[in-house]
Design an enzyme around this catalytic site. Structure first.
Site, PDB file in Angstrom:
ATOM      1  N   TYR A  64       5.740  -1.514  -2.406  1.00  0.00           N
ATOM      2  CA  TYR A  64       7.142  -1.858  -2.191  1.00  0.00           C
ATOM      3  C   TYR A  64       7.158  -3.358  -1.947  1.00  0.00           C
ATOM      4  CZ  TYR A  64      11.902  -1.512  -0.258  1.00  0.00           C
ATOM      5  OH  TYR A  64      13.249  -1.641  -0.035  1.00  0.00           O
ATOM      6  N   TYR A 128       8.023  -6.057   5.437  1.00  0.00           N
ATOM      7  CA  TYR A 128       7.113  -6.021   4.291  1.00  0.00           C
ATOM      8  C   TYR A 128       5.693  -6.363   4.718  1.00  0.00           C
ATOM      9  CZ  TYR A 128       4.669  -7.721   0.144  1.00  0.00           C
ATOM     10  OH  TYR A 128       3.721  -7.944  -0.836  1.00  0.00           O
ATOM     11  N   LYS A 132       2.408  -3.831   4.849  1.00  0.00           N
ATOM     12  CA  LYS A 132       1.202  -4.114   4.057  1.00  0.00           C
ATOM     13  C   LYS A 132      -0.018  -4.245   4.966  1.00  0.00           C
ATOM     14  CE  LYS A 132       0.821  -4.824   0.206  1.00  0.00           C
ATOM     15  NZ  LYS A 132       0.404  -3.868  -0.864  1.00  0.00           N
TER      16      LYS A 132
END
Length: 303
Positions: A64, A128, A132
């Site tokens: 994503y 994000y 990750k």
């Protein structure tokens, strides 16, 4: 001759597309399932797919990557970037096969002035980067036969990326304002794919191949503004109009997600352990623009 099957997630993304375009040995077959065949939000489905697929290795290039959207779409970002890698790592460990997992420079907060090395403390600034980083931990703890490969500022002729956005905006406007106080390493997806190919083939041939966290970016660095100016300089040499590019501070371009001011990455470890030497990003950009603009001209001639 039996094939060594490599599972590639995210096969339609920038890196996945380039992986499928590499020339692989005759006994290697890349399997890139569609989203309907392998849903990265479905952990049980991921484990079943890997457990029944007779794979020799997995490359997890699916992610994503909508950095700003992730701030409001937290659950999906964490499912794809953290839980999916956990499922992939667990299933690949049970099968006794290695995994290459793609990560990001955004696991760092940008407070360091020198390029980040692999064991620098992580401190992501947004959803994000945090998701990750969690994916890294999942792979790191889930399968000892792993390579986590951090990269940054990816561009290619495929999908959505900064280079294609600049070319589109440059065709519409005579002046662009681009952030000039965030610095990183523009990196061609084709070069990332070549690095992954080197790692995977080593994993397939050597059970004791190097494992751990590595970083790969093209050589050199730039701000987004410097990157944009180079895009238009090169595009002008290929016959495209070039708008004026004005540098601005981050505060004049607010976004939902905060970005690191410095996300340059050291690549000394991958050079040492895999003999991978990245080319300069400006050279990689020229190659990409030639492909992009030649494809654009071909589309015009067909229309």
């Amino acid at each position: 001759m039996s094939k060594r099957r490599i599972l590639v997630t995210g096969g339609t993304g920038q890196v996945g597309t380039e992986l499928l375009q590499r020339v692989w040995p005759d006994d290697v077959e890349l399997i890139a399932p569609t989203r309907s065949e392998l849903d990265l939000t479905d952990c049980e489905g991921i484990e079943e797919y890997i457990s029944t697929g007779d794979f020799a290795a997995v490359v997890n290039s699916g992610a994503y990557t909508a950095v700003d959207k992730a701030e409001s779409d937290v659950l999906t970002a964490w499912k794809v970037n953290a839980l999916a890698p956990a499922a992939i790592a667990a299933a690949s460990k049970r099968r006794g096969i290695p995994i290459v997992h793609i990560s990001t420079d955004y696991v760092f907060d940008g407070s360091k002035t020198e390029p980040y090395v692999e064991d620098d403390p992580v401190a992501p600034l947004g959803v994000y980067g945090a998701s990750k980083e969690a994916g890294e931990q999942a792979v790191r703890t889930g399968n000892p036969r792993h390579v986590i490969l951090r990269t940054a500022w990816v561009f290619s002729p495929h999908g959505a990326n900064f280079v294609k956005t600049m070319l589109r905006l440059g065709a519409e406007r005579t002046e662009l304002r681009v952030v000039d106080d965030q610095r990183g390493s523009p990196t061609a997806a084709a070069d990332i794919a070549e690095a992954i190919k080197t790692i995977v083939l080593r994993q397939l041939s050597d059970f004791g191949a190097p494992a751990g966290t590595y970083q790969f970016v093209n050589a050199g660095d730039a701000t987004w503004c410097e990157f944009a100016r180079q895009v238009f300089d090169d595009a002008a040499n290929l016959g495209k109009a070039a708008p004026k590019v004005t540098g601005i501070p981050t505060r004049e371009y607010p976004t939902p997600a905060r970005r690191p001011r410095n996300s340059c990455l050291s690549v000394e470890a991958i050079k040492r352990d895999f003999d991978v030497a990245p080319r300069p990003w400006r050279e990689a950009l020229k190659s990409t623009l030639k492909l992009l603009l030649s494809e654009s001209r071909a589309e015009v001639s067909r229309s």
